[in-house]
Design an enzyme around this catalytic site. Structure first.
Site, PDB file in Angstrom:
ATOM      1  CB  SER A  60     -64.877  27.338  35.248  1.00  0.00           C
ATOM      2  OG  SER A  60     -64.610  26.714  34.020  1.00  0.00           O
TER       3      SER A  60
HETATM    4  N1  SAH Z   1     -66.765  26.510  30.376  1.00  0.00           N
HETATM    5  C1  SAH Z   1     -67.249  25.274  30.937  1.00  0.00           C
HETATM    6  C2  SAH Z   1     -66.160  24.451  31.549  1.00  0.00           C
HETATM    7  C3  SAH Z   1     -65.500  23.725  30.525  1.00  0.00           C
HETATM    8  S1  SAH Z   1     -64.522  22.348  31.019  1.00  0.00           S
HETATM    9  C4  SAH Z   1     -68.326  25.519  31.934  1.00  0.00           C
HETATM   10  O1  SAH Z   1     -68.581  26.670  32.273  1.00  0.00           O
HETATM   11  O2  SAH Z   1     -68.936  24.545  32.357  1.00  0.00           O
HETATM   12  C5  SAH Z   1     -63.725  22.193  29.454  1.00  0.00           C
HETATM   13  C6  SAH Z   1     -64.593  21.666  28.350  1.00  0.00           C
HETATM   14  O3  SAH Z   1     -63.804  21.686  27.172  1.00  0.00           O
HETATM   15  C7  SAH Z   1     -65.046  20.232  28.552  1.00  0.00           C
HETATM   16  O4  SAH Z   1     -66.427  20.152  28.411  1.00  0.00           O
HETATM   17  C8  SAH Z   1     -64.326  19.466  27.448  1.00  0.00           C
HETATM   18  O5  SAH Z   1     -65.082  18.379  26.946  1.00  0.00           O
HETATM   19  C9  SAH Z   1     -64.127  20.545  26.409  1.00  0.00           C
HETATM   20  N2  SAH Z   1     -63.021  20.301  25.480  1.00  0.00           N
HETATM   21  C10 SAH Z   1     -61.792  19.814  25.748  1.00  0.00           C
HETATM   22  N3  SAH Z   1     -61.054  19.745  24.635  1.00  0.00           N
HETATM   23  C11 SAH Z   1     -61.842  20.192  23.617  1.00  0.00           C
HETATM   24  C12 SAH Z   1     -61.653  20.359  22.209  1.00  0.00           C
HETATM   25  N4  SAH Z   1     -60.505  20.042  21.597  1.00  0.00           N
HETATM   26  N5  SAH Z   1     -62.678  20.843  21.487  1.00  0.00           N
HETATM   27  C13 SAH Z   1     -63.856  21.164  22.063  1.00  0.00           C
HETATM   28  N6  SAH Z   1     -64.092  21.036  23.387  1.00  0.00           N
HETATM   29  C14 SAH Z   1     -63.097  20.558  24.154  1.00  0.00           C
END
Ligand code: SAH
Length: 223
Positions: A60
């Site tokens: 992010s």
């Molecule tokens: N906070 C992260 C950015 C996350 S992007 C950072 O600082 O890098 C969103 C993430 O959520 C992705 O890695 C994706 O694989 C995960 N995600 C999406 N749906 C999900 C779910 N149902 N359960 C767990 N993780 C999930």
């Protein structure tokens, strides 16, 4: 620009986002974002933009990480549930500010990389697992704070149910117009009722439904 200059610019970006909390500012200054960014994007590690981390996912934007952390207002004594570990960058920020972070990620290889990074940076107060974030972490619930870093069509009700009385959840939700907004959900200490605040526009990857369709239920009738 020198690496030091880039870090200073990032600190300015975070302050310009309206963040004044010294804990958040210090965590943002201490966690090296370059450690969470793939080789190919190293030169942009301190730009204020989301960057690809593979598997269609992104780390992010720093001002969004700071804003969400600030809105969550975690304290040292709290444990926090994070849904969507991704690169582990937001996890590391939370690890600096809280007692323990429980973080769930649906993508195995992303989680493996995130674990390696967090270990290298000595973020030892993180417990992570592969799983469906829609389900939260029932064995560790309730949580005083929950942070979701992927967007659903509403606040996932199972996560809301895992909030302590007085607890706070921050999550992006999609809007009917096709945008996304950051929502802060607070559970009233006495009544257990939820109130929702809208904190502005954001853009996240979708919260994937990994188990069954029923997990995709959002609860709009809580506030
Ligand atoms: N906070 C992260 C950015 C996350 S992007 C950072 O600082 O890098 C969103 C993430 O959520 C992705 O890695 C994706 O694989 C995960 N995600 C999406 N749906 C999900 C779910 N149902 N359960 C767990 N993780 C999930």
């Amino acid at each position: 620009m020198t690496p030091h200059g880039r870090k200073l610019r990032l600190a300015t970006v975070v302050r310009e986002a309206g963040i004044a909390d010294s804990g958040v500012l210090s965590a943002m200054a201490q966690v090296p974002r370059e450690a969470f960014v793939p080789e190919a994007f190293q030169d942009q590690a301190y730009e204020n933009r989301a960057l690809p981390i593979g598997h269609g996912q992104t780390v992010s934007r720093p001002d969004v990480v700071a804003t969400m952390t600030d809105a969550l207002a975690p304290t040292r004594r709290m444990k926090v549930l994070e849904v969507g570990t991704g690169s582990g960058y937001q996890t590391a920020i939370l690890a600096h500010l809280t007692r323990r972070v429980y973080t769930v990620e649906q993508d195995r290889s992303l989680l493996r990389l995130a674990r390696e990074r967090l270990t290298r940076l000595r973020c030892h107060n993180v417990t992570s697992r592969i799983g469906d974030g829609w389900q939260g972490w029932p064995e560790q619930a309730p949580f005083p704070r929950i942070l979701v870093t992927a967007a659903a069509s509403g606040v996932p009700s199972r996560l809301a149910d895992q909030l302590d009385p007085g607890g706070v959840m921050v999550t992006p939700v999609t809007t009917p117009e096709g945008g996304q907004e950051l929502v802060r959900l607070t559970r009233d200490t006495d009544t257990g009722r939820f109130t929702e605040e809208r904190l502005g526009q954001v853009r996240f990857v979708p919260l994937i439904s990994t188990t069954d369709g029923s997990a995709d239920r959002a609860d709009h009738e809580r506030s």
